[in-house]
Design a protein around this motif. Structure first.
Motif, PDB file in Angstrom:
ATOM      1  N   THR A  40     -58.822  37.793 -27.545  1.00 51.46           N
ATOM      2  CA  THR A  40     -58.433  36.950 -25.965  1.00 51.46           C
ATOM      3  C   THR A  40     -59.338  36.898 -25.328  1.00 51.46           C
ATOM      4  O   THR A  40     -59.574  36.369 -24.339  1.00 51.46           O
ATOM      5  CB  THR A  40     -57.232  37.403 -25.819  1.00 51.46           C
ATOM      6  OG1 THR A  40     -57.466  39.548 -25.564  1.00 51.46           O
ATOM      7  CG2 THR A  40     -55.918  37.296 -26.779  1.00 51.46           C
ATOM      8  N   ASN A  41     -60.117  37.873 -25.489  1.00 54.72           N
ATOM      9  CA  ASN A  41     -61.657  38.202 -24.216  1.00 54.72           C
ATOM     10  C   ASN A  41     -62.564  38.903 -24.197  1.00 54.72           C
ATOM     11  O   ASN A  41     -62.132  40.272 -25.057  1.00 54.72           O
ATOM     12  CB  ASN A  41     -60.785  38.575 -23.308  1.00 54.72           C
ATOM     13  CG  ASN A  41     -61.520  38.402 -21.906  1.00 54.72           C
ATOM     14  OD1 ASN A  41     -63.008  37.994 -21.229  1.00 54.72           O
ATOM     15  ND2 ASN A  41     -61.280  39.279 -20.982  1.00 54.72           N
ATOM     16  N   VAL A  54     -54.504  33.165 -24.985  1.00 46.09           N
ATOM     17  CA  VAL A  54     -55.034  33.216 -23.437  1.00 46.09           C
ATOM     18  C   VAL A  54     -55.488  31.076 -23.892  1.00 46.09           C
ATOM     19  O   VAL A  54     -54.398  30.627 -23.176  1.00 46.09           O
ATOM     20  CB  VAL A  54     -55.538  33.909 -23.061  1.00 46.09           C
ATOM     21  CG1 VAL A  54     -55.381  33.401 -21.829  1.00 46.09           C
ATOM     22  CG2 VAL A  54     -54.569  35.163 -23.139  1.00 46.09           C
ATOM     23  N   ARG A  55     -56.229  31.839 -24.024  1.00 46.83           N
ATOM     24  CA  ARG A  55     -57.159  30.324 -24.126  1.00 46.83           C
ATOM     25  C   ARG A  55     -57.958  29.176 -25.625  1.00 46.83           C
ATOM     26  O   ARG A  55     -58.020  29.867 -26.527  1.00 46.83           O
ATOM     27  CB  ARG A  55     -58.622  30.629 -23.432  1.00 46.83           C
ATOM     28  CG  ARG A  55     -58.527  30.725 -21.998  1.00 46.83           C
ATOM     29  CD  ARG A  55     -59.701  31.179 -21.295  1.00 46.83           C
ATOM     30  NE  ARG A  55     -61.078  32.107 -22.147  1.00 46.83           N
ATOM     31  CZ  ARG A  55     -60.701  32.882 -21.532  1.00 46.83           C
ATOM     32  NH1 ARG A  55     -60.178  33.109 -20.297  1.00 46.83           N
ATOM     33  NH2 ARG A  55     -61.660  33.757 -22.014  1.00 46.83           N
ATOM     34  N   TYR A  56     -56.949  28.520 -25.040  1.00 45.11           N
ATOM     35  CA  TYR A  56     -57.387  27.484 -26.931  1.00 45.11           C
ATOM     36  C   TYR A  56     -58.941  27.762 -27.151  1.00 45.11           C
ATOM     37  O   TYR A  56     -58.668  27.770 -29.157  1.00 45.11           O
ATOM     38  CB  TYR A  56     -56.803  26.329 -26.118  1.00 45.11           C
ATOM     39  CG  TYR A  56     -56.871  25.826 -28.803  1.00 45.11           C
ATOM     40  CD1 TYR A  56     -56.173  25.717 -29.637  1.00 45.11           C
ATOM     41  CD2 TYR A  56     -57.935  24.293 -28.610  1.00 45.11           C
ATOM     42  CE1 TYR A  56     -56.599  25.275 -30.301  1.00 45.11           C
ATOM     43  CE2 TYR A  56     -58.358  24.012 -29.405  1.00 45.11           C
ATOM     44  CZ  TYR A  56     -57.361  25.022 -30.721  1.00 45.11           C
ATOM     45  OH  TYR A  56     -57.540  23.843 -31.890  1.00 45.11           O
ATOM     46  N   SER A  57     -59.703  27.154 -26.287  1.00 45.35           N
ATOM     47  CA  SER A  57     -60.958  27.573 -26.503  1.00 45.35           C
ATOM     48  C   SER A  57     -61.379  28.279 -27.650  1.00 45.35           C
ATOM     49  O   SER A  57     -62.559  28.715 -28.648  1.00 45.35           O
ATOM     50  CB  SER A  57     -61.805  27.443 -25.533  1.00 45.35           C
ATOM     51  OG  SER A  57     -61.759  28.390 -24.407  1.00 45.35           O
ATOM     52  N   GLU A  58     -61.053  29.815 -27.087  1.00 41.79           N
ATOM     53  CA  GLU A  58     -61.404  31.023 -28.318  1.00 41.79           C
ATOM     54  C   GLU A  58     -60.742  30.976 -28.619  1.00 41.79           C
ATOM     55  O   GLU A  58     -61.712  31.409 -30.534  1.00 41.79           O
ATOM     56  CB  GLU A  58     -60.986  32.429 -27.303  1.00 41.79           C
ATOM     57  CG  GLU A  58     -61.839  32.617 -26.088  1.00 41.79           C
ATOM     58  CD  GLU A  58     -62.904  32.435 -25.676  1.00 41.79           C
ATOM     59  OE1 GLU A  58     -63.771  33.535 -27.451  1.00 41.79           O
ATOM     60  OE2 GLU A  58     -63.688  31.929 -25.363  1.00 41.79           O
ATOM     61  N   PRO A  85     -50.609  27.625 -24.532  1.00 38.77           N
ATOM     62  CA  PRO A  85     -51.212  27.178 -23.275  1.00 38.77           C
ATOM     63  C   PRO A  85     -51.310  25.546 -23.009  1.00 38.77           C
ATOM     64  O   PRO A  85     -50.759  25.055 -24.087  1.00 38.77           O
ATOM     65  CB  PRO A  85     -52.843  27.851 -23.725  1.00 38.77           C
ATOM     66  CG  PRO A  85     -52.912  27.679 -24.885  1.00 38.77           C
ATOM     67  CD  PRO A  85     -51.540  28.530 -25.692  1.00 38.77           C
ATOM     68  N   LYS A  86     -51.306  25.087 -21.966  1.00 36.41           N
ATOM     69  CA  LYS A  86     -51.867  23.637 -21.934  1.00 36.41           C
ATOM     70  C   LYS A  86     -52.901  23.057 -22.760  1.00 36.41           C
ATOM     71  O   LYS A  86     -52.938  21.487 -22.792  1.00 36.41           O
ATOM     72  CB  LYS A  86     -51.635  23.259 -20.291  1.00 36.41           C
ATOM     73  CG  LYS A  86     -50.384  23.427 -19.255  1.00 36.41           C
ATOM     74  CD  LYS A  86     -50.910  23.658 -18.364  1.00 36.41           C
ATOM     75  CE  LYS A  86     -49.024  24.173 -17.507  1.00 36.41           C
ATOM     76  NZ  LYS A  86     -49.367  23.426 -16.292  1.00 36.41           N
ATOM     77  N   SER A  87     -53.706  23.650 -22.834  1.00 36.38           N
ATOM     78  CA  SER A  87     -54.880  23.141 -23.813  1.00 36.38           C
ATOM     79  C   SER A  87     -54.560  22.937 -25.052  1.00 36.38           C
ATOM     80  O   SER A  87     -55.856  22.598 -25.819  1.00 36.38           O
ATOM     81  CB  SER A  87     -55.934  24.499 -23.392  1.00 36.38           C
ATOM     82  OG  SER A  87     -56.107  25.199 -23.773  1.00 36.38           O
TER      83      SER A  87
END
Length: 225
Positions: A40-41, A54-58, A85-87
């Motif tokens: 996730t990070n 967390v982030r869809y891009s990841e 996530p909203k993305s």
């Protein structure tokens, strides 16, 4: 020769479930699942944090990396539908009259975004603990106040035609409902343990979206040949 399946999973609970419950079931069909916990990070010093969505891009980057694994025949996922996530692809214009239509819509949008023949996404309705509601008794059995917990969770189960419909409200999602009556519930330890006690066949009988995913994996070799 067996088929290797990379499964990008949300956390340690899903990783343990794949290794201890799903893998032994799929082995008999020549399918060898390999769970990979999502990262996730990644901090500047190289420290990696795992688990969660967390982030869809990841997530997208990690899926593309897994698709480059030439030894894998399929790349799939085991991620929660709850709190996406909203993305996430399709999230801003989600369509469907019920949770089953909505989750299939999102899975199609995800598949189209990745656009790779080896990618077969799966979103868990609504989270991992949903499948445990296949048997409130098996949930209750691992705790001391068995009768009380079973009665309370059976009351929840009776309100829904399928465990997968138990909803995604922060106060009424499946894990919150379990913790409310069994505060000692530990997701990573108890979740896969209870799922194993219930058994995949019984879970599949009650959880049709989950069953469709398992059947696709199970019969992948047939389609391949």
């Amino acid at each position: 020769m067996g088929s290797k399946v990379n499964i990008l999973v949300e956390g340690q609970t899903e990783e343990t479930f794949v290794n201890s419950v799903l893998a032994p079931y799929l082995f008999q069909y020549g399918i060898f699942p390999v769970p990979i916990i999502v990262k996730t990070n990644i901090e500047e010093n190289g420290t990696t944090h795992k688990g969660g969505f967390v982030r869809y891009s990841e997530i997208r980057k990690q899926i593309l990396r897994l698709l480059n694994d030439s030894s894998a025949d399929i790349v799939t996922t085991m991620m929660d539908y709850y709190a996406l996530p909203k993305s996430f692809p399709g999230k801003d214009d989600i369509q469907g009259h019920n949770c089953f239509e909505k989750v299939r819509y999102l899975e199609r949008a995800w598949s189209e975004d990745i656009h790779h023949k080896k990618f077969f996404p799966y979103l868990q309705l609504h989270e991992f603990e949903s499948i445990l509601f296949t048997s409130p008794l098996e949930i209750a059995t691992v705790f001391s106040e068995k009768q009380y917990i079973n009665r309370r969770l059976e009351d929840v189960r009776k309100k829904f035609s399928s465990p997968e419909e138990i909803n995604d409200n922060p106060n009424t999602n499946p894990s919150s409902r379990i913790i409310k009556v069994a505060p000692e519930y530990q997701k990573v330890f108890h979740g896969p343990l209870i799922a194993g006690r219930i058994g995949l066949e019984k879970i599949k009988d009650e959880c049709h979206h989950f069953s469709d995913w398992i059947n696709t994996l199970k019969h992948f070799k047939d389609k391949k040949t």
